[in-house]
Scaffold this motif. Sequence first.
Motif, mmCIF file in Angstrom:
data_model
loop_
_atom_site.group_PDB
_atom_site.id
_atom_site.type_symbol
_atom_site.label_atom_id
_atom_site.label_comp_id
_atom_site.label_asym_id
_atom_site.label_seq_id
_atom_site.Cartn_x
_atom_site.Cartn_y
_atom_site.Cartn_z
ATOM 1 N N ALA A 20 0.823 -1.203 0.000
ATOM 2 C CA ALA A 20 0.000 0.000 0.000
ATOM 3 C C ALA A 20 0.856 1.251 0.000
ATOM 4 C CB ALA A 20 -0.922 -0.001 1.214
ATOM 5 N N ALA A 21 2.080 1.130 0.497
ATOM 6 C CA ALA A 21 2.955 2.295 0.616
ATOM 7 C C ALA A 21 3.683 2.620 -0.677
ATOM 8 C CB ALA A 21 3.969 2.057 1.731
ATOM 9 N N THR A 22 3.495 1.792 -1.714
ATOM 10 C CA THR A 22 4.179 2.017 -2.976
ATOM 11 C C THR A 22 3.153 2.354 -4.043
ATOM 12 O OG1 THR A 22 5.771 0.329 -2.296
ATOM 13 C CG2 THR A 22 5.858 1.037 -4.583
ATOM 14 N N PRO A 23 2.927 3.645 -4.318
ATOM 15 C CA PRO A 23 1.908 4.034 -5.280
ATOM 16 C C PRO A 23 2.186 3.466 -6.668
ATOM 17 C CG PRO A 23 2.673 5.920 -4.016
ATOM 18 C CD PRO A 23 3.608 4.798 -3.726
ATOM 19 N N ALA A 24 1.155 2.936 -7.291
ATOM 20 C CA ALA A 24 1.306 2.367 -8.620
ATOM 21 C C ALA A 24 1.601 3.461 -9.633
ATOM 22 C CB ALA A 24 0.040 1.611 -9.007
ATOM 23 N N GLY A 25 2.448 3.145 -10.617
ATOM 24 C CA GLY A 25 2.711 4.074 -11.700
ATOM 25 C C GLY A 25 3.678 5.196 -11.363
ATOM 26 N N LYS A 26 4.285 5.170 -10.202
ATOM 27 C CA LYS A 26 5.217 6.217 -9.799
ATOM 28 C C LYS A 26 6.654 5.714 -9.973
ATOM 29 C CE LYS A 26 2.480 9.533 -8.219
ATOM 30 N NZ LYS A 26 2.532 10.931 -8.669
ATOM 31 N N THR A 27 7.489 6.532 -10.587
ATOM 32 C CA THR A 27 8.894 6.188 -10.777
ATOM 33 C C THR A 27 9.748 7.125 -9.946
ATOM 34 O OG1 THR A 27 8.461 5.444 -13.041
ATOM 35 C CG2 THR A 27 10.755 5.930 -12.451
ATOM 36 N N ALA A 28 10.641 6.542 -9.164
ATOM 37 C CA ALA A 28 11.483 7.350 -8.287
ATOM 38 C C ALA A 28 12.637 7.968 -9.066
ATOM 39 C CB ALA A 28 12.020 6.493 -7.155
ATOM 40 N N ASP A 29 13.087 9.116 -8.607
ATOM 41 C CA ASP A 29 14.236 9.816 -9.189
ATOM 42 C C ASP A 29 15.397 9.670 -8.210
ATOM 43 O OD1 ASP A 29 16.162 11.744 -9.977
ATOM 44 O OD2 ASP A 29 14.603 12.917 -10.985
#
Length: 205
Positions: A20-29
């Motif tokens: 739940a803590a890892t939003p879908a579709g988000k890419t880290a920089d």
Amino acid sequence: MKGKRLLALAAAVLAGSALAATPAGKTADVAKGKQIAEQVCAACHGADGNSVASANPTLAGQHPAYLYAQLQAFKAGVRKNPIMMGMAAPLSEDDMRNVAAYFGSQSVKPREASDKSQMDLGRQIYRSGNPLTRVPACMACHGPAGKGIPVQFPRLGSQHAAYVLKQLNDFKAGTERKNQTMAEIASRMSDAEMKAVAEYISGLR
């Protein structure tokens, strides 16, 4: 039987919270995460996440989803550490995601246990638990080498023994950290078992 149910509960609870803590579709920089780490985190955790102070955890090589979840918990006041609550407060969701990805991409420096006399008991608890007190084996969730199970359970290997011991005591006391599964496990461990397993974990790699 109860020990098996405890492990199943741990898997369900921790896996669910981490996912739940890892939003879908988000890419880290990672580059932006490095900037935050150098400006905000380095004084306590080291620029590369390898802390030199035993009171401060090593973050290098930790699963990004776990780090992200902990930063969220500090910001929300669920984990009650005044220093970390203050550090996390100004971070945005992207900041937390980026710094977690940066530390997760760093290599952890191997550490040796400082008290080798604790190794036999520590190994026993970590690998086999204590059937008499229904303490499950730590490696069931954190892996034989302490690498954890990505997304579900944090990496423990090469962590400072003093930090691991404090976390176990915090779980047991229900003070800074509140986790039903870990609180139940820690409540069944003696002081000697906690100290020994913390030393054993420190030397895992």
